[in-house]
Design an enzyme around this catalytic site. Structure first.
Site, short mmCIF file in Angstrom:
data_model
loop_
_atom_site.label_atom_id
_atom_site.label_comp_id
_atom_site.label_asym_id
_atom_site.label_seq_id
_atom_site.Cartn_x
_atom_site.Cartn_y
_atom_site.Cartn_z
NE ARG A 1 6.02 -3.09 -7.56
CZ ARG A 1 5.07 -3.79 -6.71
NH1 ARG A 1 4.03 -3.63 -6.54
NH2 ARG A 1 5.89 -4.91 -6.24
CG ASN B 1 1.20 0.08 -6.65
OD1 ASN B 1 2.18 -0.40 -7.15
ND2 ASN B 1 1.29 -0.18 -5.43
CD GLU B 2 1.35 -3.67 -4.24
OE1 GLU B 2 0.66 -3.42 -3.39
OE2 GLU B 2 2.70 -3.64 -4.13
CG ASN B 3 -4.45 -1.60 -10.04
OD1 ASN B 3 -3.54 -1.20 -10.73
ND2 ASN B 3 -5.14 -1.21 -9.11
NE ARG C 1 -0.80 -3.26 -1.52
CZ ARG C 1 -0.19 -3.47 -0.11
NH1 ARG C 1 -0.62 -3.38 0.94
NH2 ARG C 1 0.97 -3.95 -0.35
#
Length: 820
Positions: A464, A425-427, A389
């Site tokens: 992801r 993850n969730e970039n 994030r």
């Protein structure tokens, strides 16, 4: 220091027993003091304190390692968890048995920035909360031992002070926007290590085998720690198979000890394969012989062939294996990140017993203990760096990501369980920086992807939820939360097929939903009537919020264990009919703390686990077991549902989760027939009965068969037919006491004294007196502020052999008390 006689004695013993071991490593668990604040300087940690100085401040507390700064405040409903500096201190007796040997502090993980001091001398620092690191304290110890203060103040011991800091920092990963706590403290084991002056820093053992298992190959490379510049050595290597038989031996002379050195290349015919059912491991033993004494070590390796088929499933050793997975955060009730080896071992065994053969370690490098257990239990691994994030920072930020990826791969290179290196993850989640440039994120993702392949070409890369980068890694996982953040759970297969068509290789990680442990429902799917179906099933910004936006189960559902059991049941039965699917991983195995969910039924908890934060099983654990395990099992839904409700004479559904072929149900001693299990007969694979409960107490028993084996289960509960209105009063009762721990229960009633079984009022427990609430556990029964489950809530009290008064406050209702 060792006196001369003792030193000679140790030397003789080592030589006579031919045990010149690589190193002596001791966990430094005891005799630590801790301070949850910063100091004006390291001098405050080592200045004279105690006797003769009663006004000395600040005040330190005694702790043991591993220790997390946020062991309790991460789930304290009344405060934000502490993010800032803290200090640890101890005094060590240094007795290195090796002449000219090195004394090293080996950190298995500490968060998030760390500094190490010998007396007032800074000897090392590290940025990053999850990778391993070392500090050589040899020279600083020797210098301190020459000072007067060594003998006069510290009586021959070495003062060690360690500053950890988990302050918010935008130029660090993971982002503080992440859905988990960025913990502080020395929350993994810290080891005191003695080594000869020439030792092995890292041993890289690459084990390969063809898909048929006929031809294996082992390549061994080493990196040495050689601060004294030793120029010549020899290495003896030995490969031992899983049965203890020596497969081959090798010896090599070395005269270049400054670079990575190729040591051995070995061909093996028909190696014994590592599988998830039989995780056979070989042992690579090595002995480095030099003028600096011998250094012995051992690595465990496994021969297995992995293949994510393009536009297809996953193959292990040439055969399709459906990856049946879950996730793990390093988090536990009462200790937060500071899980002991026994805690970790229990958790990982519970996963294996549930039928797990795959795990994604979210969202950071985890303890070596976890990886060793995955190797020995047969659990395949996706392990990733914490680029999670927030967007993309500057060069300092990028350099940390590169360093953490390098450390992740090099430190866990030999584990046969690892099949994927995760890059992020969730970039696609912005927020930390004014700029959110997708092309710059793509460019850095490509760089990390190339770096991973350069470090280790034998494993796959993955990310992801970052659709604009989905073409970069080898494997991609989109966001699919059917039946929770978007859509109905019946949309799951359709959405998965659509996402599968977009990428080369799909592995679906993160699915499921929250459940408030001990909350059950007679009509759990009721809220689905409000949900728009047939569209996307992803998660978007704001979907985790409990207010605003379109109808969604995460906001409008009842958060019951009953609903999540249905959702999981549907997903698992569908996965059995998707031959192209490589696998999935349920999010997560265990409830964990998070700073971004203060309003959840247990504040600051992500409650999507199939077990609670203290490893207490929820009902959904058994749904997975019924699909994923072979050992005969049977479980009637509702072991933690003390009161069911409905009309008199109404038939009520009883669901049985089992992997047996058939089962027979009994209500109050009377058989209501047998049924055959059929995984596609939803719900409960056909093992469900509509039974006529009697008012009051009921007993349900099931007998299930699998071949010649029988297993049984039984539950007892009250059936309530009285209707209720809104809660107008509460009661508080002691329902149990074990030794010095009492359990109290609050219940909510309407004006006619009928228990309100759907009441979800907020309950606030308080205490005055000698005792202490066992709270800040992050569990349904271990929180002083918690939403009621079926019109009740419980908490335990440590009585401390005294008297206490417990109170319960619930808005709009009269406060009640009980004396214990």
């Amino acid at each position: 220091m060792l006196n001369k006689t003792r030193y000679i004695t140790i030397l003789i013993l080592l030589i006579c027993n031919n045990l010149l071991f690589a190193q002596q490593s001791v966990r430094l668990n005891n005799n630590w003091e801790f301070l949850k604040q910063d100091l004006g300087g390291v001098w405050e940690a080592v200045r004279p304190v105690g006797a003769g100085n009663p006004e000395s401040v600040p005040l330190w507390q005694k702790v043991t390692l591993p220790h997390c700064v946020n062991a309790e405040d991460a789930v304290d409903p009344d405060v934000n968890y502490y993010q800032g500096p803290s200090w640890y201190r101890t005094q060590l007796k240094i007795e290195n048995p090796y002449q000219k040997g090195r004394t090293i502090l080996h950190f298995e993980g500490a968060g998030q920035k760390s500094e190490v001091y010998i007396y007032t001398t800074k000897v090392g620092s590290h940025v990053g909360g999850y990778d391993e690191w070392t500090v050589d304290i040899t020279d600083a110890v020797a210098a301190f031992q020459k000072t007067d203060v060594y003998q006069k103040q510290f009586k021959g011991t070495i003062p060690v002070s360690i500053r950890t800091d988990n302050s918010r920092d935008l130029e660090m990963i993971p982002s503080d926007l992440s859905d988990f706590n960025v913990y502080g403290g020395i929350y993994r084991y810290l080891n005191l290590v003695y080594t000869p002056s020439l030792s092995v820093d890292k041993m890289f053992a690459k084990a390969e085998v063809d898909a048929q298992g006929k031809f294996g190959k082992l390549n061994v490379k080493a990196r040495f720690y050689n601060p004294n510049g030793i120029s010549n050595a020899s290495v003896q290597l030995k490969l031992i198979d899983p049965n203890g038989k020596v497969v081959s031996k090798s010896e090599k002379k070395l005269n270049n000890l400054s670079d990575d050195e190729d040591l051995w290349s070995l061909d093996i015919t028909k190696p014994q394969l590592w599988t998830t059912e039989k995780p056979l491991q070989y042992r690579l033993q090595y002995d480095v012989i030099s003028s600096a004494w011998n250094y012995k070590g051992e690595e465990k390796i496994g021969f297995r062939n992995i293949n994510f088929v393009e536009k297809g499933p996953f193959n292990l050793n040439g055969k399709r294996l459906l990856l049946r997975g879950t996730h793990r955060h390093e988090d536990q009730a009462g200790v937060a990140a500071a899980m002991t080896e026994n805690m970790i071992r229990k958790e990982m065994q519970m996963m294996k017993d549930m039928g797990v053969n795959f795990i994604r370690l979210g969202h950071y490098q985890q303890s070596r203990i976890v990886l060793n257990l995955c190797d020995s239990l047969g659990i395949l691994v996706w392990e990733e760096i914490p680029w999670c994030r927030g967007g993309l920072g500057g060069e300092v930020y990028k350099q940390q990501a590169r360093r953490m990826l390098t450390n992740l791969v090099e430190q866990h290179y030999n584990h046969p369980s690892i099949i994927i290196w995760g890059l992020g993850n969730e970039n696609d989640w912005p927020g930390d920086f004014p700029e959110f440039d997708k092309e710059k994120i793509r460019s850095f993702m490509k760089e990390l992807n190339d770096l991973s392949h350069q470090l280790d070409a034998s494993r796959y890369t993955a990310i992801r939820r970052c659709d604009f980068c989905s073409d970069i890694p080898d494997v991609y996982s989109p966001s699919i939360w059917a039946g929770w953040y978007r859509g109905n759970y019946t949309d799951y297969k359709k959405v998965s097929e659509e996402e599968f068509a977009k990428v080369k290789r799909l592995l679906h990680v993160e699915w499921g939903g929250d459940s408030h442990a001990l909350r059950h429902s007679e009509n759990p799917d009721k809220a689905l009537s409000k949900i728009k179906t047939g569209g996307s099933a992803d998660e978007r910004a704001g979907d985790a919020s409990l207010i605003g936006g379109a109808a969604r189960i995460s906001k409008d559902g009842d958060w019951s264990e009953s609903y999540i059991a249905n959702l999981i049941d549907w997903h698992l039965k569908e996965q059995e009919t998707m031959p192209w699917l490589s696998g999935t991983a349920y999010w997560p195995f265990k409830d964990f703390s998070t700073p971004v969910r203060p309003d959840n039924p247990v504040p600051y908890m992500n409650q999507k686990g199939v077990v609670e934060r203290d490893l207490t099983k929820k009902e959904s654990y058994y749904v997975f077991q019924s699909y994923w395990t072979d050992q005969p099992m049977v479980h009637i839904y509702g072991h933690t549902w003390p009161v069911r409700w409905g009309d008199e004479g109404e038939d009520k559904m009883v669901k049985v989760y089992s992997n047996c072929t058939d089962a027979e149900i009994f209500l109050n001693g009377k058989s209501f027939g047998s049924k055959k299990r059929n995984s596609q007969d939803y719900p409960a694979a056909g093992l469900r009965w509509n039974l006529p409960f009697v008012k009051g107490e009921n007993t349900v028993k099931v007998i299930a068969k699998k071949g010649k084996e029988k297993v049984t289960d039984e539950i007892k509960f009250i059936y309530q037919t009285e209707k209720w209105t809104k809660p107008v009063k509460i009661t508080l009762t002691k329902i149990d006491q074990q030794d010095d721990v009492a359990t109290v229960e609050v219940k909510l009633f309407d004006s006619k004294n009928v228990q309100c079984l759907d009441a979800i009022n907020w309950i606030n427990f308080g205490l005055t007196g000698d005792g202490k609430l066992i709270d800040n556990q992050g569990t349904s029964s271990g929180s002083r502020k918690v939403q009621a489950y079926n019109g009740r809530a419980i908490i335990k009290v440590k009585l401390n052999k005294g008297k206490s008064v417990v109170s319960v406050l619930s808005e709009g209702l009269k406060t009640v008390f009980i004396e214990l």
